[in-house]
Design a protein around this motif. Structure first.
Motif, short mmCIF file in Angstrom:
data_model
loop_
_atom_site.label_atom_id
_atom_site.label_comp_id
_atom_site.label_asym_id
_atom_site.label_seq_id
_atom_site.Cartn_x
_atom_site.Cartn_y
_atom_site.Cartn_z
N ASP A 90 11.31 -10.88 -31.49
CA ASP A 90 9.95 -11.38 -31.61
C ASP A 90 9.32 -11.43 -30.22
OD1 ASP A 90 10.02 -14.42 -30.55
OD2 ASP A 90 11.89 -13.98 -31.62
N THR A 91 8.00 -11.45 -30.18
CA THR A 91 7.29 -11.41 -28.90
C THR A 91 7.41 -12.71 -28.13
OG1 THR A 91 5.20 -12.01 -29.96
CG2 THR A 91 5.66 -9.66 -29.68
N PHE A 92 7.45 -13.84 -28.82
CA PHE A 92 7.56 -15.13 -28.13
C PHE A 92 8.84 -15.18 -27.30
CE2 PHE A 92 9.09 -19.51 -27.92
CZ PHE A 92 8.03 -20.11 -27.24
N SER A 107 17.00 -6.50 -24.59
CA SER A 107 17.73 -5.70 -25.56
C SER A 107 17.03 -5.82 -26.92
CB SER A 107 19.18 -6.17 -25.66
OG SER A 107 19.92 -5.33 -26.53
N ILE A 108 16.94 -4.71 -27.62
CA ILE A 108 16.29 -4.67 -28.92
C ILE A 108 17.22 -3.96 -29.91
CG2 ILE A 108 14.31 -3.79 -30.24
CD1 ILE A 108 12.66 -3.92 -27.66
N VAL A 113 14.36 -4.32 -35.96
CA VAL A 113 12.90 -4.35 -35.91
C VAL A 113 12.34 -2.94 -36.02
CG1 VAL A 113 12.86 -6.46 -34.53
CG2 VAL A 113 12.77 -4.27 -33.38
N GLY A 114 11.16 -2.84 -36.58
CA GLY A 114 10.48 -1.55 -36.68
C GLY A 114 9.81 -1.19 -35.38
N GLU A 115 9.30 0.04 -35.32
CA GLU A 115 8.72 0.54 -34.09
C GLU A 115 7.52 -0.26 -33.61
OE1 GLU A 115 6.33 4.44 -32.60
OE2 GLU A 115 8.21 4.84 -33.67
N ILE A 121 7.16 -6.24 -28.63
CA ILE A 121 8.20 -7.01 -27.94
C ILE A 121 8.37 -6.50 -26.51
CG2 ILE A 121 10.71 -7.43 -27.87
CD1 ILE A 121 10.59 -7.41 -31.00
N ALA A 122 8.46 -5.18 -26.36
CA ALA A 122 8.60 -4.59 -25.03
C ALA A 122 7.40 -4.93 -24.16
CB ALA A 122 8.78 -3.08 -25.14
#
Length: 144
Positions: A90-92, A107-108, A113-115, A121-122
């Motif tokens: 998640d972005t938070f 790391s993802i 998670v989808g693209e 997030i990145a």
């Protein structure tokens, strides 16, 4: 900050890594994509370590690494002295690991998670900056 970013993954995350690399370049980052580029099965610990060594040496400012869950490659990266890498879905959390933990790698999980979300997030991770202050004391404790 020079804005030099290393990316690496295992075979499970090649397409997502390449999408993140393209997006980071549009945000002004110099991207160092160290692969892999072919879909044959690879060992995520080797890729996590290789990217982490580039960040730890100062060759790159930040790193983003990917595998199926993001967990294994993160564990490998964190074995390199000076690396603080967290898995985020998640972005938070991606913003907070930079602001509060001075994370230098993200790391993802490509199977988590989808693209669209991965790009967000990145971007959150890359845009955030360490706040210092009370957090610096805690980061020093992590560094031991």
């Amino acid at each position: 900050m020079s804005k030099r970013l290393v990316l690496s993954s295992d075979h499970a995350a090649i397409a997502l890594r390449q999408a993140i690399a393209s997006h980071a370049a549009t945000l002004g980052w110099e991207v160092v994509d160290i692969g892999p580029t072919t879909p044959e099965s690879t060992h995520y610990p080797l890729h996590g370590k290789a990217a982490a060594e580039r960040v730890a040496s100062g060759e790159c400012d930040l790193g983003i690494i990917l595998c199926g869950t993001g967990q294994g490659i993160m564990m490998a990266a964190n074995k390199v002295p000076g690396i603080r890498c967290g898995v985020c879905s998640d972005t938070f959390s991606a913003r907070m690991i930079r602001q509060h933990n001075d994370a230098n790698m993200l790391s993802i999980g490509a199977r988590v998670v989808g693209e669209g979300l991965a790009l967000e997030i990145a971007e959150a991770f890359l845009a955030a900056e360490f706040e210092g202050g009370r957090h610096a004391t805690r980061v020093a404790m992590i560094e031991g």
